[in-house]
Structures are given as structure tokens and as C-alpha cells.
Design a protein around this motif. Structure first.
Motif, PDB file in Angstrom:
ATOM      1  N   LEU A 390       0.820  -1.208   0.000  1.00 43.94           N
ATOM      2  CA  LEU A 390       0.000   0.000   0.000  1.00 43.94           C
ATOM      3  C   LEU A 390       0.860   1.267   0.000  1.00 43.94           C
ATOM      4  N   LYS A 391       1.977   1.227   0.766  1.00 39.91           N
ATOM      5  CA  LYS A 391       2.881   2.381   0.801  1.00 39.91           C
ATOM      6  C   LYS A 391       3.529   2.606  -0.563  1.00 39.91           C
ATOM      7  N   LEU A 392       3.940   1.505  -1.204  1.00 37.80           N
ATOM      8  CA  LEU A 392       4.520   1.632  -2.546  1.00 37.80           C
ATOM      9  C   LEU A 392       3.494   2.184  -3.531  1.00 37.80           C
ATOM     10  N   LEU A 393       2.253   1.673  -3.393  1.00 39.33           N
ATOM     11  CA  LEU A 393       1.181   2.156  -4.260  1.00 39.33           C
ATOM     12  C   LEU A 393       0.928   3.642  -4.030  1.00 39.33           C
ATOM     13  N   ARG A 394       0.935   4.020  -2.741  1.00 29.95           N
ATOM     14  CA  ARG A 394       0.723   5.437  -2.429  1.00 29.95           C
ATOM     15  C   ARG A 394       1.825   6.310  -3.024  1.00 29.95           C
ATOM     16  N   ASN A 395       3.081   5.892  -2.848  1.00 33.78           N
ATOM     17  CA  ASN A 395       4.209   6.680  -3.384  1.00 33.78           C
ATOM     18  C   ASN A 395       4.161   6.774  -4.905  1.00 33.78           C
ATOM     19  N   ARG A 396       3.789   5.674  -5.531  1.00 31.15           N
ATOM     20  CA  ARG A 396       3.699   5.701  -7.000  1.00 31.15           C
ATOM     21  C   ARG A 396       2.606   6.649  -7.456  1.00 31.15           C
ATOM     22  N   ASN A 397       1.476   6.605  -6.722  1.00 29.60           N
ATOM     23  CA  ASN A 397       0.375   7.508  -7.076  1.00 29.60           C
ATOM     24  C   ASN A 397       0.752   8.965  -6.877  1.00 29.60           C
ATOM     25  N   VAL A 398       1.550   9.215  -5.804  1.00 27.88           N
ATOM     26  CA  VAL A 398       2.020  10.590  -5.560  1.00 27.88           C
ATOM     27  C   VAL A 398       2.808  11.097  -6.771  1.00 27.88           C
ATOM     28  N   LEU A 399       3.721  10.270  -7.253  1.00 25.17           N
ATOM     29  CA  LEU A 399       4.565  10.673  -8.387  1.00 25.17           C
ATOM     30  C   LEU A 399       3.735  10.894  -9.646  1.00 25.17           C
ATOM     31  N   ILE A 400       2.845   9.930  -9.914  1.00 27.78           N
ATOM     32  CA  ILE A 400       2.025  10.032 -11.131  1.00 27.78           C
ATOM     33  C   ILE A 400       1.145  11.276 -11.085  1.00 27.78           C
ATOM     34  N   ILE A 401       0.464  11.456  -9.965  1.00 28.67           N
ATOM     35  CA  ILE A 401      -0.475  12.580  -9.861  1.00 28.67           C
ATOM     36  C   ILE A 401       0.273  13.908  -9.860  1.00 28.67           C
ATOM     37  N   ALA A 402       1.478  13.926  -9.216  1.00 32.00           N
ATOM     38  CA  ALA A 402       2.274  15.159  -9.224  1.00 32.00           C
ATOM     39  C   ALA A 402       2.657  15.547 -10.650  1.00 32.00           C
ATOM     40  N   LEU A 403       3.102  14.547 -11.436  1.00 35.62           N
ATOM     41  CA  LEU A 403       3.490  14.817 -12.830  1.00 35.62           C
ATOM     42  C   LEU A 403       2.290  15.284 -13.642  1.00 35.62           C
ATOM     43  N   VAL A 404       1.149  14.590 -13.441  1.00 39.28           N
ATOM     44  CA  VAL A 404      -0.067  14.980 -14.168  1.00 39.28           C
ATOM     45  C   VAL A 404      -0.506  16.373 -13.745  1.00 39.28           C
ATOM     46  N   SER A 405      -0.378  16.669 -12.425  1.00 38.41           N
ATOM     47  CA  SER A 405      -0.795  17.983 -11.927  1.00 38.41           C
ATOM     48  C   SER A 405       0.049  19.098 -12.518  1.00 38.41           C
ATOM     49  N   ILE A 406       1.389  18.855 -12.587  1.00 37.98           N
ATOM     50  CA  ILE A 406       2.291  19.861 -13.161  1.00 37.98           C
ATOM     51  C   ILE A 406       2.034  20.029 -14.649  1.00 37.98           C
ATOM     52  N   ALA A 407       1.845  18.902 -15.316  1.00 42.25           N
ATOM     53  CA  ALA A 407       1.670  18.970 -16.774  1.00 42.25           C
ATOM     54  C   ALA A 407       0.353  19.606 -17.149  1.00 42.25           C
ATOM     55  N   LEU A 408      -0.683  19.317 -16.512  1.00 43.78           N
ATOM     56  CA  LEU A 408      -2.018  19.781 -16.903  1.00 43.78           C
ATOM     57  C   LEU A 408      -2.581  20.817 -15.942  1.00 43.78           C
ATOM     58  N   LEU A 409      -1.742  21.111 -14.864  1.00 44.62           N
ATOM     59  CA  LEU A 409      -2.233  22.016 -13.828  1.00 44.62           C
ATOM     60  C   LEU A 409      -3.607  21.536 -13.352  1.00 44.62           C
ATOM     61  N   GLY A 410      -3.697  20.209 -13.210  1.00 43.20           N
ATOM     62  CA  GLY A 410      -5.007  19.614 -12.889  1.00 43.20           C
ATOM     63  C   GLY A 410      -5.301  19.626 -11.406  1.00 43.20           C
ATOM     64  N   VAL A 411      -5.932  20.701 -10.968  1.00 40.97           N
ATOM     65  CA  VAL A 411      -6.352  20.770  -9.569  1.00 40.97           C
ATOM     66  C   VAL A 411      -7.335  19.648  -9.226  1.00 40.97           C
ATOM     67  N   LEU A 412      -8.157  19.336 -10.219  1.00 42.20           N
ATOM     68  CA  LEU A 412      -9.135  18.293  -9.977  1.00 42.20           C
ATOM     69  C   LEU A 412      -8.468  16.950  -9.709  1.00 42.20           C
ATOM     70  N   LEU A 413      -7.459  16.634 -10.544  1.00 39.54           N
ATOM     71  CA  LEU A 413      -6.734  15.369 -10.356  1.00 39.54           C
ATOM     72  C   LEU A 413      -6.002  15.336  -9.009  1.00 39.54           C
ATOM     73  N   TYR A 414      -5.463  16.504  -8.624  1.00 42.70           N
ATOM     74  CA  TYR A 414      -4.755  16.548  -7.351  1.00 42.70           C
ATOM     75  C   TYR A 414      -5.707  16.277  -6.181  1.00 42.70           C
ATOM     76  N   SER A 415      -6.934  16.843  -6.285  1.00 40.11           N
ATOM     77  CA  SER A 415      -7.927  16.606  -5.233  1.00 40.11           C
ATOM     78  C   SER A 415      -8.281  15.119  -5.137  1.00 40.11           C
ATOM     79  N   MET A 416      -8.412  14.508  -6.321  1.00 41.60           N
ATOM     80  CA  MET A 416      -8.700  13.068  -6.325  1.00 41.60           C
ATOM     81  C   MET A 416      -7.559  12.286  -5.689  1.00 41.60           C
ATOM     82  N   TYR A 417      -6.333  12.721  -5.968  1.00 41.75           N
ATOM     83  CA  TYR A 417      -5.171  12.055  -5.377  1.00 41.75           C
ATOM     84  C   TYR A 417      -5.188  12.165  -3.849  1.00 41.75           C
ATOM     85  N   ARG A 418      -5.510  13.384  -3.353  1.00 40.79           N
ATOM     86  CA  ARG A 418      -5.538  13.573  -1.908  1.00 40.79           C
ATOM     87  C   ARG A 418      -6.564  12.659  -1.242  1.00 40.79           C
ATOM     88  N   GLN A 419      -7.709  12.492  -1.906  1.00 40.28           N
ATOM     89  CA  GLN A 419      -8.734  11.612  -1.359  1.00 40.28           C
ATOM     90  C   GLN A 419      -8.243  10.174  -1.301  1.00 40.28           C
TER      91      GLN A 419
END
Length: 640
Positions: A390-419
Motif C-alpha cells: 500500500l505504501k509503494l502504491l501510495r508513493n507511485r500515485n504521488v509521483l504520477i499525480i504530481a506529474l499529471v498535476s504539473i503537466a495539466l495544472l489539474g487541480v481536480l486530479l490533485y484533489s482526487m489524489y488527496r482523497q
């Protein structure tokens, strides 16, 4: 006069002829069975019509089976030899022959013969009060029988024999309720199969269990049922056993003359059968009856005869019982020196037998818990592995969502990640709590069982049983609590009471634990997280009281301070927080306690569902002189 001489002579000739014909008939059956090579053990048993074999017939069966390479016949013959030696109380010889039968049964891979032989060996060990060996062999027989997918009637009878024998072992261990459970399982099978011999044995055993539980009327009822079945089966040994048991019950009821009639009636029959185990029991019972009737010389004669047989054939129960009654006899004769000597022998023998059995029983219990600990460790490793994933999954999701957030400035995706991150954190917290519980339980179980074991070793039987009962209730409560989110305050207080009782063993019961509950608090309706108070009580014991000398006290009080809160105070009269901190600093090994931190997180999760939050306050207890005299933990928990 000549006619009087001729009549006995003719009778002798007729009787001899009958005996020769009977012997010839049995010999003929032996030759038929060997030549036919019956390949089923139970069918071989029925072929001989359950008839008794004398020693010459057993030797003939063994000799013919060896000559014709009929291995199943050899197994049957060796078991007959073992049973013959057992009935005459030559137990070592009996075991030797049964083991030969067992080796052959395994060699020819005959499961039925192996099950029967294992049960026979268990019975021999049980007669000698060798509880562990008896239990092992009966358990092996039961496990073999349980592996048969579609057991026939014969196998079911063997299963009932195993259950009956294990029940007898529980009788020897004085675990009468456990014995009754086994007997009831056994008698259910015997009723369905119409096994009258088994029913006779089981009713006898159930009667003995009830007798030891003090339920005399129920005991007598089952003894009489057993006697009825033994009369139907024309079982001489069964009649001897039942008459002895009924006589003992009548003695307990004070009906000495009736007891004498029952036991005296079967003395000649017992002597004729020649089973030394039961002959010793009959003599001892008859001696006890004569003792109660004040026929002291006759009582002395029979008790000494019973004792001699018991000593010769190494029957511990017979030796102990004889010594006890002889002590009573010499007390009546006012020979107090002999009375004391025999009483001492009886108590020492009983203590040795009882202690050995109980230590064996408790060790068996510890072994079961050791196995449970091993299973829990495996579960713990699996949980830790899941946490890592679960920790590995969480860290991987952090990286993926961070990259997507930076690339698309996706506040919505970041909120989903936080949830998702919060959900993962909640799962991790839950798993960490379960892993912690799994790690703590084996350590506590091991220490508690070792503490109880000391009572057994020190022969404090009442304390051992008392705390073993409390311990089993605590374990059950912990296991039940671990599967629920909330429990009532009443259940939590009961669990804490059990916990303090078990922990108090290690302090020689020096800690005075007091519970004070405000009558206005409805502890049956108020809900709290399970085992939430245990870490605070543990801290009071091990940090506050363990280093203190003199009176030790822990008080747990519950008060309703408003319609929205209850307050739980845990107060100890220990050394105080500053002194405890100094002791911890001076220790060479310091282990960080995470129990309180986890408890706070659990309380926070619990309070999140209420509109009010919890509070936790530590404070020092100050005496009249201004000195620290303990520690107080104040816990406010929302109830609405």
C-alpha cells in the motif's frame, strides 16, 4: 453308593467331551480363517463371533498365520495376546504385543487394523495413568478414522471408542465437563449403530463423571442403564464394573448394607474372571464397605489384598485408594501412627499423579497457544507485506499525480489524489493496529500461561483453575473485541477487570484494583473503542507501581460530567511521572512506546463521528505534604 460315585464321573466325562468339542470347533474356525485369508479386520472379528480365546487358541492362531503368511491373522493374534495380558494387568507385555500388531498393520497398509490397534494401546496406557501416551495413541486413531471419506459402521464404532477413551483421560484429569462432551459424542454414534457393548461402557463412564460432579442421582441412573446393557450382553466384566460403581454410590448415600449386597455378590465372579485391575478395585470397595459397617478385621483383610494386587501390577489409583481407606481403618483402631503413615502415602501418591497430569495438561495448552503464536506471526508478516504494498502504491500515485498535476495544472486530479491518499493512510493505520495486536497477544499469552503454570507446579490447584478460567475469558474477550469497532463500556470494564487479574499474578496479587462507576452512567449503552483503557492501565502498573515498595493501588472511576461527555480517571499511587522518567532514562535499552500514540489515533478516529472531541490529560497526584504520590490520567470521551 456306587450310583453316587458314577454320577459325578459321568458328569465329568460329558463336561470334558463338551470342552473338547468346543475347543475343536474353535480350532476348526482358526484353520478356516487362515486358509480363507479374510482380508478385512472387522470381518475377521465377526467371523470368530466375538468369542473368547484362551492362550492355547491364540498361540494356534498366531502359529498358523505365520506358517501360511497370513499377516492380518498375525495382527489379530497379537492384539488378542495384548488384550489378554492387559486383562491380567501385565501391562508391559500387553504393550509389547500390541506394538507388534501395529507394526504389521502398517506394513500391510490396513487402516482398520491400525485404528483398532492404536485404540488398544491407548487403553493400556490409560490403565497405568500414563495420560500423555494414552492421549497420543487415541488421537492418532481418531485422526486416521476422520480421514476416511465414507466411514462404515465399523469405522464409526472405532471413532466412538476413541472419543470414549479420550473422555476417560479427561476423567483422570478431573476435567469432568470436557469428559461428558466426549462421552456424548461417543454415545450418539453407538445409539445409531446399535452398539450395546459401547452403550454399556459409555453409560458407566457418564455415571462416573456425574458422580465426581456430585450429581449422585444422575450417576446412579447411568450406572443402572449400563448394568442393563451388560446383562443383555451377558458381560461378566461389565457386571463387575457396574456393581462396584453402584456400591460406591450407595456408600455415598449412607446405604451401607445395600452397598455390601451389591459388592459382595460379584466378588466370586471377579475372582473367576481374573482381571487383576478390577479385582483390586472390588477388594478395595468391599474393604471400604466393611470399614463403614465397622467390621474392621474384614476391612483390613480386603484392603490389604486390594493394595497388594495394585502394587504388584502398578495400578496408581488402586494404591492411593487403598492407602486412604487403610488410614481411616487404623484411625478407627486408634493406631494413629499407622493411620498417619497410610494417609501420607495416599496424599503423596495422589499429589504426584494429579500434579503430573495437570502439568501435562497445562503444557499441552501452552503448546496449543505456541502454535497459535506461530500462525499469528505468519499473519503479521502478511499484514506487513500488505502495508508495504500500500505504501509503494501510495508513493507511485504521488509521483504520477504530481506529474499529471504539473503537466495539466489539474487541480481536480490533485484533489482526487488527496482523497485516495487519505483512504490509503486509513487502511495503513488499521493494518498497523492489527499488526500491533498480533505482536502483543503472543507475548502476553506466554507470560500469563507461565504465571498460571507456577501455581500448578506449586500445587496451588484452586488458584491455577481460578486464573486459567479468568485467562480463557480474557482471551475470548480480546478475540471478540478485535473484530468489532465499538463495545459497550460495561464490556470494556469487564475485560479490564480480567486483564488486571491476570497481570496481578506477576505481582503476587499485591495490586489493589478498584472500579468506581457513577450510578447515573448507563454503562450498558455507552459505546467506546475496544481495549482503549488497557494501555493506560498497563502504564500505571509497569511505570508507576512496578518500582514502588509497599501498598499498590489502581483506581478506575467513571463519571458523567455532562450530557455530552463522560470522564474516566485512572489513578495509581505509584512513584509519579518524574521518577518513572528517570528510571527509563537509566535503562540500557529504551523502547519507544507506541501504544499510547495508537490509542490517541484510535480515539481521534472514534471522536470524528461525534460533534465533540476527546481530551486526554496527565497530572501528578500530590499528597498533603506537597509530595508526588502517584499519577492521574483523565480521559473525556464524547457520548452524543
Amino acid at each position: 453308593m456306587k450310583q453316587l460315585v458314577i454320577i459325578p464321573f459321568l458328569f465329568f466325562i460329558i463336561f470334558s467331551s463338551y470342552a473338547i468339542n468346543d475347543r475343536g470347533s474353535k480350532d476348526s474356525l482358526i484353520h478356516i480363517a487362515v486358509n480363507k485369508k479374510i482380508d478385512n479386520y472387522y470381518e475377521l472379528y465377526r467371523f470368530f463371533e466375538k468369542g473368547r480365546f484362551d492362550r492355547e487358541e491364540i498361540d494356534l492362531l498366531l502359529e498358523e498365520s505365520k506358517k501360511n503368511e497370513y499377516k492380518l491373522g498375525e495382527v489379530y493374534a497379537y492384539n488378542l495376546l495384548g488384550r489378554s495380558y492387559r486383562n491380567n494387568s501385565f501391562f508391559d507385555k500387553s504393550i509389547e504385543n500390541h506394538l507388534k500388531a501395529l507394526e504389521l498393520a502398517r506394513k500391510i497398509n490396513d487402516v482398520n487394523a491400525e485404528i483398532v490397534t492404536l485404540n488398544q494401546i491407548g487403553v493400556v496406557y490409560r490403565r497405568q495413568d500414563k495420560v500423555r501416551s494414552a492421549l497420543n495413541y487415541h488421537q492418532m486413531a481418531l485422526e486416521l478414522a476422520d480421514k476416511i471419506e465414507r466411514p462404515d459402521i465399523d469405522t464409526k464404532i472405532s471413532i466412538s471408542i476413541s472419543n470414549n477413551s479420550i473422555g476417560n483421560i479427561y476423567l483422570a484429569l478431573k476435567q469432568y465437563q470436557l469428559a461428558l462432551e466426549k462421552f456424548k459424542k461417543s454415545i450418539l454414534i453407538q445409539s445409531r449403530t446399535g452398539d450395546k457393548r459401547g452403550l454399556a461402557i459409555n453409560h458407566q463412564n457418564i455415571g462416573l463423571a456425574f458422580q465426581n460432579l456430585g450429581e449422585i442421582d444422575a450417576a446412579l441412573e447411568h450406572y443402572n442403564k449400563s448394568l442393563e446393557y451388560n446383562i443383555q450382553n451377558n458381560s461378566s466384566i461389565g457386571k463387575v464394573i457396574c456393581h462396584t460403581s453402584i456400591s460406591n454410590v450407595l456408600l455415598l448415600q449412607g446405604k451401607y448394607k445395600e452397598a455390601y449386597e451389591y459388592i459382595n455378590e460379584i466378588v466370586p465372579l471377579s475372582e473367576k474372571i481374573g482381571n487383576q485391575y478390577y479385582t483390586s478395585e472390588v477388594y478395595v470397595t468391599l474393604g471400604n464397605v466393611q470399614l463403614k459397617l465397622d467390621s474392621l478385621d474384614k476391612a483390613e483383610k480386603y484392603l490389604n489384598e486390594g493394595l497388594t494386587i495394585a502394587k504388584k501390577h502398578k495400578i496408581p489409583s488402586g494404591i492411593n485408594q487403598s492407602n486412604l481407606y487403610l488410614s481411616e481403618l487404623y484411625e478407627k483402631k486408634k493406631d494413629y501412627k499407622k493411620a498417619y503413615t497410610f494417609y501420607k502415602k495416599s496424599i503423596e501418591g495422589e499429589r504426584k499423579t494429579f500434579n503430573d497430569k495437570n502439568i501435562s495438561y497445562v503444557n499441552n495448552l501452552i503448546n496449543k497457544y505456541d502454535n497459535e503464536v506461530s500462525k499469528n506471526k505468519i499473519k503479521g508478516l502478511a499484514k506487513e507485506n500488505e502495508i508495504a504494498k500500500l505504501k509503494l502504491l501510495r508513493n507511485r500515485n504521488v509521483l504520477i499525480i504530481a506529474l499529471v498535476s504539473i503537466a495539466l495544472l489539474g487541480v481536480l486530479l490533485y484533489s482526487m489524489y488527496r482523497q485516495r491518499l487519505l483512504n490509503n493512510d486509513k487502511k495503513i493505520l488499521k493494518l498497523e493496529q492489527e499488526a500491533l495486536r498480533i505482536q502483543m497477544n503472543p507475548h502476553f499469552v506466554f507470560n500469563a500461561l507461565n504465571s498460571i503454570k507456577l501455581y500448578v507446579i506449586n500445587n496451588e490447584q484452586k488458584n491455577a483453575v481460578h486464573y486459567l478460567n479468568k485467562f480463557s475469558k480474557l482471551i475470548r474477550s480480546i478475540l471478540e473485541s478485535s473484530s468489532v469497532k465499538e463495545v459497550t463500556l460495561s464490556e470494556e470494564l469487564k475485560t479490564m477487570n480480567l486483564y488486571m487479574s491476570i497481570e496481578n499474578i506477576r505481582f503476587s496479587n499485591e495490586i489493589n484494583y478498584i472500579e468506581k462507576v457513577d450510578p447515573s452512567v448507563n454503562i450498558e449503552r455507552i459505546k467506546i473503542p475496544p481495549l482503549i483503557l488497557q494501555p493506560f492501565l498497563e502504564n500505571s502498573i509497569w511505570h508507576g507501581l512496578s518500582s514502588k515498595k509497599g501498598e499498590k493501588e489502581v483506581t478506575l472511576s467513571v463519571n458523567k460530567i455532562s450530557d455530552e461527555f463522560i470522564q474516566i480517571d485512572i489513578i495509581d499511587n505509584g512513584i509519579g511521572r518524574d521518577a518513572a522518567l528517570k528510571i527509563r532514562k537509566n535503562k540500557s535499552l529504551n523502547r519507544k512506546s507506541i501504544g499510547i500514540d495508537l490509542t490517541k489515533e484510535r480515539l481521534q478516529n472514534f471522536a470524528n463521528e461525534y460533534k465533540n472531541n476527546f481530551s486526554l490529560v496527565y497530572s501528578d497526584v500530590i499528597d498533603e505534604k506537597g509530595n508526588t504520590s502517584g499519577t492521574k490520567v483523565t480521559l473525556k470521551i464524547p457520548i452524543i
